[in-house]
Design a protein around this motif. Structure first.
Motif, PDB file in Angstrom:
ATOM      1  N   ALA A   1      13.496 -27.367  33.820  1.00 33.72           N
ATOM      2  CA  ALA A   1      12.341 -26.592  34.272  1.00 33.72           C
ATOM      3  C   ALA A   1      11.039 -27.325  33.956  1.00 33.72           C
ATOM      4  O   ALA A   1      10.130 -27.378  34.794  1.00 33.72           O
ATOM      5  CB  ALA A   1      12.350 -25.204  33.627  1.00 33.72           C
ATOM      6  N   GLU A   2      10.948 -27.923  32.785  1.00 39.85           N
ATOM      7  CA  GLU A   2       9.736 -28.651  32.411  1.00 39.85           C
ATOM      8  C   GLU A   2       9.560 -29.903  33.265  1.00 39.85           C
ATOM      9  O   GLU A   2       8.430 -30.260  33.611  1.00 39.85           O
ATOM     10  CB  GLU A   2       9.747 -29.003  30.929  1.00 39.85           C
ATOM     11  CG  GLU A   2       9.486 -27.804  30.036  1.00 39.85           C
ATOM     12  CD  GLU A   2       8.160 -27.102  30.346  1.00 39.85           C
ATOM     13  OE1 GLU A   2       7.127 -27.787  30.528  1.00 39.85           O
ATOM     14  OE2 GLU A   2       8.160 -25.864  30.417  1.00 39.85           O
ATOM     15  N   ALA A   3      10.645 -30.565  33.631  1.00 37.34           N
ATOM     16  CA  ALA A   3      10.549 -31.731  34.517  1.00 37.34           C
ATOM     17  C   ALA A   3      10.037 -31.302  35.891  1.00 37.34           C
ATOM     18  O   ALA A   3       9.205 -31.994  36.498  1.00 37.34           O
ATOM     19  CB  ALA A   3      11.901 -32.427  34.639  1.00 37.34           C
ATOM     20  N   CYS A   4      10.489 -30.163  36.363  1.00 40.82           N
ATOM     21  CA  CYS A   4      10.008 -29.639  37.650  1.00 40.82           C
ATOM     22  C   CYS A   4       8.535 -29.271  37.565  1.00 40.82           C
ATOM     23  O   CYS A   4       7.756 -29.567  38.485  1.00 40.82           O
ATOM     24  CB  CYS A   4      10.825 -28.413  38.067  1.00 40.82           C
ATOM     25  SG  CYS A   4      12.559 -28.773  38.414  1.00 40.82           S
ATOM     26  N   ARG A   5       8.131 -28.653  36.477  1.00 41.04           N
ATOM     27  CA  ARG A   5       6.729 -28.286  36.294  1.00 41.04           C
ATOM     28  C   ARG A   5       5.853 -29.527  36.190  1.00 41.04           C
ATOM     29  O   ARG A   5       4.740 -29.553  36.731  1.00 41.04           O
ATOM     30  CB  ARG A   5       6.574 -27.413  35.049  1.00 41.04           C
ATOM     31  CG  ARG A   5       7.242 -26.039  35.213  1.00 41.04           C
ATOM     32  CD  ARG A   5       7.062 -25.159  34.000  1.00 41.04           C
ATOM     33  NE  ARG A   5       5.649 -24.799  33.910  1.00 41.04           N
ATOM     34  CZ  ARG A   5       4.967 -24.785  32.765  1.00 41.04           C
ATOM     35  NH1 ARG A   5       5.532 -25.095  31.627  1.00 41.04           N
ATOM     36  NH2 ARG A   5       3.691 -24.442  32.758  1.00 41.04           N
ATOM     37  N   GLU A   6       6.344 -30.561  35.530  1.00 42.44           N
ATOM     38  CA  GLU A   6       5.579 -31.805  35.420  1.00 42.44           C
ATOM     39  C   GLU A   6       5.393 -32.431  36.798  1.00 42.44           C
ATOM     40  O   GLU A   6       4.318 -32.945  37.113  1.00 42.44           O
ATOM     41  CB  GLU A   6       6.271 -32.782  34.468  1.00 42.44           C
ATOM     42  CG  GLU A   6       5.557 -34.113  34.335  1.00 42.44           C
ATOM     43  CD  GLU A   6       4.103 -33.999  33.854  1.00 42.44           C
ATOM     44  OE1 GLU A   6       3.287 -34.869  34.234  1.00 42.44           O
ATOM     45  OE2 GLU A   6       3.769 -33.046  33.113  1.00 42.44           O
ATOM     46  N   TRP A   7       6.431 -32.386  37.628  1.00 44.64           N
ATOM     47  CA  TRP A   7       6.313 -32.873  38.996  1.00 44.64           C
ATOM     48  C   TRP A   7       5.186 -32.117  39.709  1.00 44.64           C
ATOM     49  O   TRP A   7       4.353 -32.712  40.391  1.00 44.64           O
ATOM     50  CB  TRP A   7       7.639 -32.704  39.738  1.00 44.64           C
ATOM     51  CG  TRP A   7       7.545 -33.068  41.179  1.00 44.64           C
ATOM     52  CD1 TRP A   7       7.714 -34.306  41.723  1.00 44.64           C
ATOM     53  CD2 TRP A   7       7.235 -32.184  42.271  1.00 44.64           C
ATOM     54  NE1 TRP A   7       7.525 -34.244  43.086  1.00 44.64           N
ATOM     55  CE2 TRP A   7       7.226 -32.963  43.452  1.00 44.64           C
ATOM     56  CE3 TRP A   7       6.959 -30.830  42.372  1.00 44.64           C
ATOM     57  CZ2 TRP A   7       6.956 -32.410  44.707  1.00 44.64           C
ATOM     58  CZ3 TRP A   7       6.683 -30.290  43.619  1.00 44.64           C
ATOM     59  CH2 TRP A   7       6.692 -31.083  44.774  1.00 44.64           C
ATOM     60  N   GLY A   8       5.154 -30.801  39.528  1.00 38.46           N
ATOM     61  CA  GLY A   8       4.118 -29.987  40.148  1.00 38.46           C
ATOM     62  C   GLY A   8       2.734 -30.351  39.643  1.00 38.46           C
ATOM     63  O   GLY A   8       1.776 -30.439  40.419  1.00 38.46           O
ATOM     64  N   ARG A   9       2.607 -30.571  38.339  1.00 38.70           N
ATOM     65  CA  ARG A   9       1.308 -30.968  37.776  1.00 38.70           C
ATOM     66  C   ARG A   9       0.854 -32.296  38.371  1.00 38.70           C
ATOM     67  O   ARG A   9      -0.330 -32.474  38.686  1.00 38.70           O
ATOM     68  CB  ARG A   9       1.386 -31.044  36.262  1.00 38.70           C
ATOM     69  CG  ARG A   9       1.402 -29.680  35.590  1.00 38.70           C
ATOM     70  CD  ARG A   9       1.243 -29.788  34.082  1.00 38.70           C
ATOM     71  NE  ARG A   9       2.431 -30.295  33.424  1.00 38.70           N
ATOM     72  CZ  ARG A   9       3.441 -29.548  33.001  1.00 38.70           C
ATOM     73  NH1 ARG A   9       3.426 -28.251  33.174  1.00 38.70           N
ATOM     74  NH2 ARG A   9       4.472 -30.091  32.401  1.00 38.70           N
ATOM     75  N   GLN A  10       1.777 -33.235  38.524  1.00 35.53           N
ATOM     76  CA  GLN A  10       1.433 -34.534  39.107  1.00 35.53           C
ATOM     77  C   GLN A  10       0.972 -34.373  40.555  1.00 35.53           C
ATOM     78  O   GLN A  10       0.009 -35.025  40.979  1.00 35.53           O
ATOM     79  CB  GLN A  10       2.622 -35.486  39.030  1.00 35.53           C
ATOM     80  CG  GLN A  10       2.923 -35.946  37.632  1.00 35.53           C
ATOM     81  CD  GLN A  10       4.223 -36.745  37.557  1.00 35.53           C
ATOM     82  OE1 GLN A  10       4.898 -36.940  38.548  1.00 35.53           O
ATOM     83  NE2 GLN A  10       4.558 -37.193  36.363  1.00 35.53           N
ATOM     84  N   GLN A  11       1.655 -33.517  41.301  1.00 37.26           N
ATOM     85  CA  GLN A  11       1.272 -33.285  42.694  1.00 37.26           C
ATOM     86  C   GLN A  11      -0.134 -32.684  42.777  1.00 37.26           C
ATOM     87  O   GLN A  11      -0.932 -33.087  43.623  1.00 37.26           O
ATOM     88  CB  GLN A  11       2.283 -32.352  43.387  1.00 37.26           C
ATOM     89  CG  GLN A  11       3.674 -32.924  43.518  1.00 37.26           C
ATOM     90  CD  GLN A  11       3.680 -34.151  44.406  1.00 37.26           C
ATOM     91  OE1 GLN A  11       3.244 -34.105  45.550  1.00 37.26           O
ATOM     92  NE2 GLN A  11       4.168 -35.253  43.888  1.00 37.26           N
TER      93      GLN A  11
END
Length: 86
Positions: A70-80
């Motif tokens: 979940a945190e890896a997915c959220r980090e992807w979102g933050r980068q986007q």
């Protein structure tokens, strides 16, 4: 360059505060799409029922694996969102 519309004659420079950045993000269809994709990335591995179960089992190795995903997915979102300047 052609004459600009009157509406553009009164441009004001503003400081982009955290509050303004949040308001822009909340109104942005691009940010809404990024948030939806983050949810989809998490759901591709964990159903909502599995997420609830894992939250109730925390702390556990299974919860840690879920949380890492979940945190890896959220980090992807933050980068986007950062690529959008938000």
């Amino acid at each position: 360059m052609p004459e600009q519309p009157v509406e553009l004659d009164d441009i004001t420079v503003v400081a982009v505060t955290d509050e303004l950045r949040q308001q822009i993000g909340d109104a942005s269809p691009h940010v809404a799409l990024i948030r939806e994709r983050v949810r989809e990335k998490i759901a591709a591995v964990y159903s909502l029922q599995e997420e609830i179960k894992l939250l109730r089992l925390a702390p556990s190795p299974e919860f840690d694996a879920y949380n890492d995903h979940a945190e890896a997915c959220r980090e992807w979102g933050r980068q986007q969102k950062a690529e959008l300047g938000l």
